[in-house]
Write a protein that holds these residues in place. Structure first.
Motif, short mmCIF file in Angstrom:
data_model
loop_
_atom_site.label_atom_id
_atom_site.label_comp_id
_atom_site.label_asym_id
_atom_site.label_seq_id
_atom_site.Cartn_x
_atom_site.Cartn_y
_atom_site.Cartn_z
N ASN A 181 -26.97 11.44 -32.50
CA ASN A 181 -27.12 10.19 -33.10
C ASN A 181 -25.86 9.68 -33.66
OD1 ASN A 181 -30.03 10.37 -32.42
ND2 ASN A 181 -30.03 11.76 -34.42
N CYS A 182 -25.61 8.28 -33.74
CA CYS A 182 -24.55 7.45 -34.31
C CYS A 182 -24.62 8.09 -35.68
CB CYS A 182 -24.52 6.10 -34.02
SG CYS A 182 -23.56 5.14 -35.03
N LEU A 183 -23.30 8.45 -36.14
CA LEU A 183 -23.05 8.78 -37.48
C LEU A 183 -23.51 7.72 -38.55
CD1 LEU A 183 -21.78 10.85 -39.42
CD2 LEU A 183 -19.60 9.53 -39.06
N VAL A 184 -23.40 6.41 -38.23
CA VAL A 184 -23.63 5.30 -39.21
C VAL A 184 -25.08 4.78 -38.82
CG1 VAL A 184 -23.15 3.04 -40.05
CG2 VAL A 184 -21.23 4.77 -39.53
N THR A 185 -25.64 4.49 -37.54
CA THR A 185 -26.84 3.75 -37.45
C THR A 185 -27.85 4.55 -37.10
OG1 THR A 185 -26.22 3.32 -35.04
CG2 THR A 185 -25.35 1.68 -36.60
N GLY A 186 -27.63 5.83 -36.82
CA GLY A 186 -28.63 6.80 -36.27
C GLY A 186 -29.15 6.57 -35.05
N GLN A 187 -28.73 5.53 -34.20
CA GLN A 187 -29.04 5.36 -32.87
C GLN A 187 -28.78 6.39 -31.83
OE1 GLN A 187 -27.28 1.45 -31.60
NE2 GLN A 187 -28.90 0.24 -32.57
N PRO A 188 -29.67 6.51 -30.80
CA PRO A 188 -29.42 7.79 -30.06
C PRO A 188 -28.23 7.68 -29.07
CG PRO A 188 -31.19 6.51 -29.30
CD PRO A 188 -30.78 6.07 -30.69
N ASP A 189 -27.52 8.81 -29.10
CA ASP A 189 -26.31 8.78 -27.97
C ASP A 189 -26.61 10.11 -26.83
OD1 ASP A 189 -24.67 7.16 -29.25
OD2 ASP A 189 -24.08 8.61 -30.50
N TRP A 190 -26.89 9.66 -25.57
CA TRP A 190 -27.30 10.50 -24.78
C TRP A 190 -26.14 11.11 -23.89
CZ3 TRP A 190 -32.53 11.36 -25.34
CH2 TRP A 190 -33.42 10.55 -25.93
N GLY A 191 -26.08 12.16 -23.45
CA GLY A 191 -24.90 12.82 -22.81
C GLY A 191 -25.28 13.97 -21.83
N SER A 192 -24.26 14.14 -21.03
CA SER A 192 -24.48 15.67 -20.24
C SER A 192 -23.11 16.26 -20.76
CB SER A 192 -24.39 15.33 -18.88
OG SER A 192 -25.43 14.46 -18.24
N VAL A 193 -23.13 17.66 -20.59
CA VAL A 193 -22.06 18.55 -21.15
C VAL A 193 -21.79 19.37 -20.14
CG1 VAL A 193 -23.44 20.05 -22.63
CG2 VAL A 193 -21.10 19.82 -23.05
N GLN A 194 -20.38 19.76 -19.91
CA GLN A 194 -19.88 20.77 -19.01
C GLN A 194 -19.05 21.77 -19.70
OE1 GLN A 194 -16.73 19.84 -16.14
NE2 GLN A 194 -18.19 20.37 -14.46
N ILE A 195 -19.42 23.02 -19.59
CA ILE A 195 -18.58 24.01 -20.36
C ILE A 195 -18.15 25.08 -19.38
CG2 ILE A 195 -18.90 25.88 -22.06
CD1 ILE A 195 -21.27 24.29 -23.28
N HIS A 196 -16.68 25.18 -19.24
CA HIS A 196 -16.12 26.20 -18.40
C HIS A 196 -15.44 27.14 -19.29
CE1 HIS A 196 -13.87 27.81 -14.96
NE2 HIS A 196 -12.79 27.76 -15.65
N TYR A 197 -15.52 28.36 -19.09
CA TYR A 197 -14.97 29.40 -19.74
C TYR A 197 -14.66 30.69 -19.01
CZ TYR A 197 -19.24 32.34 -20.12
OH TYR A 197 -20.30 32.88 -19.52
N VAL A 198 -13.63 31.34 -19.85
CA VAL A 198 -13.34 32.86 -19.18
C VAL A 198 -13.43 33.81 -20.29
CG1 VAL A 198 -11.44 34.33 -18.31
CG2 VAL A 198 -11.57 31.92 -17.51
N ARG A 220 -29.72 17.66 -31.45
CA ARG A 220 -30.81 16.27 -31.05
C ARG A 220 -30.99 15.46 -32.28
NH1 ARG A 220 -33.33 15.40 -26.55
NH2 ARG A 220 -35.68 13.86 -26.73
N ASP A 221 -31.06 15.99 -33.52
CA ASP A 221 -31.09 15.14 -34.86
C ASP A 221 -29.85 15.03 -35.46
OD1 ASP A 221 -33.82 14.54 -34.22
OD2 ASP A 221 -34.66 16.08 -35.46
N HIS A 222 -28.59 15.48 -34.84
CA HIS A 222 -27.42 15.49 -35.61
C HIS A 222 -26.88 14.06 -35.32
CE1 HIS A 222 -23.93 17.03 -37.34
NE2 HIS A 222 -23.11 16.79 -36.21
N ASN A 223 -26.16 13.62 -36.82
CA ASN A 223 -25.63 12.23 -36.67
C ASN A 223 -23.89 12.65 -36.56
OD1 ASN A 223 -28.04 11.04 -36.95
ND2 ASN A 223 -27.77 10.64 -39.35
N GLU A 224 -23.26 12.16 -35.70
CA GLU A 224 -21.89 12.29 -35.46
C GLU A 224 -21.32 11.71 -34.18
OE1 GLU A 224 -19.34 16.01 -37.00
OE2 GLU A 224 -20.61 16.48 -35.24
N PHE A 225 -20.00 11.12 -34.41
CA PHE A 225 -19.67 10.36 -33.15
C PHE A 225 -19.39 11.24 -31.91
CE2 PHE A 225 -17.51 7.29 -36.38
CZ PHE A 225 -18.60 6.45 -36.28
N HIS A 226 -19.39 10.69 -30.71
CA HIS A 226 -19.28 11.74 -29.52
C HIS A 226 -17.99 12.50 -29.45
CE1 HIS A 226 -21.21 7.76 -28.70
NE2 HIS A 226 -21.28 8.38 -27.26
N GLU A 227 -16.77 12.15 -30.17
CA GLU A 227 -15.74 12.96 -29.96
C GLU A 227 -15.93 14.14 -31.06
OE1 GLU A 227 -14.19 8.66 -29.90
OE2 GLU A 227 -15.95 9.69 -30.76
#
Length: 279
Positions: A184-201, A218-225
């Motif tokens: 969720n947005c750090l300030v407004t709480g509006q939902p941010d939806w995403g896909s994530v790709q994790i590559h590791y060795v 899912r209930d965490h407030n923080e910017f994308h970066e």
């Protein structure tokens, strides 16, 4: 250009009057340092990377007053001292709507100048004009889909203790993908939806635990970066891979999507900027 300040002082969540004449002062920088210190990053960054922004609502007037449209892509280095708050970015882009410019190159020059000042580092900018729209393709991130797993979930705040990898196991290389990232947005709480790709060795990461961890945002407030950097640091600390890349593709809001990528190995190539179906 405004001095970097706190998210609470930004235009987020506040009524805004849209400026339709070029106004670079609308950009609102926020220093990366505070949130990085929160997750234990100080001094030399433990990763490199970029934030890829795509803007789908870019328009200006030519010298005869005829509207022009384009899709803009901005590539921001992860070692820039600031992010730019996304609503201010949108307001800034809209300030070109009734601004007359000689051509697309004139717009590019202003965008590079203003955004480099706002982020505090050189920002690469490209424009795709209407003639190139048909060449843009959709592509989903490649990798083994974690979402296939039938798991029970009861934690919706980030819990790095969920992450597990057995250091006694043989070293593997794999790429894992989930479409279930939501924060969720750090300030407004509006939902941010995403896909994530994790590559590791490294030692195999327990996939069920990793999926539960990603869902725990899912209930965490923080910017994308900031979310992507938190994921990177938590995996490094709890699973200790030799190499790690984390890439998130977020759906757009206000005509902008933000796609952060962080990696710690020199042979890693920046990801392609291919739009997904949800974007």
């Amino acid at each position: 250009m405004s001095t970097p300040t706190t998210p609470e002082a930004s235009p987020l969540g506040k009524p805004s009057t849209y400026q339709t004449q070029y106004q670079p002062s609308l950009l609102f920088p926020i220093a990366r340092l505070g949130k990085r210190e929160e997750i234990g990053i100080s001094g030399t960054l433990p990763f490199f990377g970029v934030d890829i922004w795509n803007a789908y609502e870019v328009s200006w007037l030519n010298l005869r007053g005829k509207p022009q449209v384009a899709i803009a892509t901005f590539t921001v280095p992860a070692d820039s001292p600031n992010i730019v708050e996304s609503k201010s970015f949108k307001l800034y882009l809209n300030s070109f709507n009734q601004t007359k410019l000689a051509d697309a190159d004139a717009l590019l020059q202003l965008l590079r100048q203003d955004l480099s000042a706002g982020f505090g580092a050189p920002v690469h900018v490209t424009l795709t004009t209407a003639e190139g729209f048909s060449g843009l393709k959709l592509q989903e991130p490649q990798g083994l889909l974690l979402d296939r797993l039938d798991i029970e979930v009861d934690q919706y705040q980030p819990n790095p203790a969920l992450l597990k990898a057995d250091p006694n196991q043989v070293v593997i290389e794999e790429t894992l993908v989930s479409h279930l990232l939501k924060s969720n947005c750090l300030v407004t709480g509006q939902p941010d939806w995403g896909s994530v790709q994790i590559h590791y060795v490294g030692a195999a990461i327990d996939q069920e635990s990793l999926l539960k961890y990603l869902i725990s945002f899912r209930d965490h407030n923080e910017f994308h970066e900031q979310c992507v950097e938190r994921i990177f640091m938590d995996i490094m600390r709890n699973c200790a891979p030799q190499k790690l890349s984390v890439y998130a593709r977020y759906t757009r809001r206000g005509g902008l999507d933000i796609n952060p990528w962080r990696s710690n190995f020199s042979t890693a190539q920046p990801p392609s900027n291919c739009r997904q179906a949800r974007q």
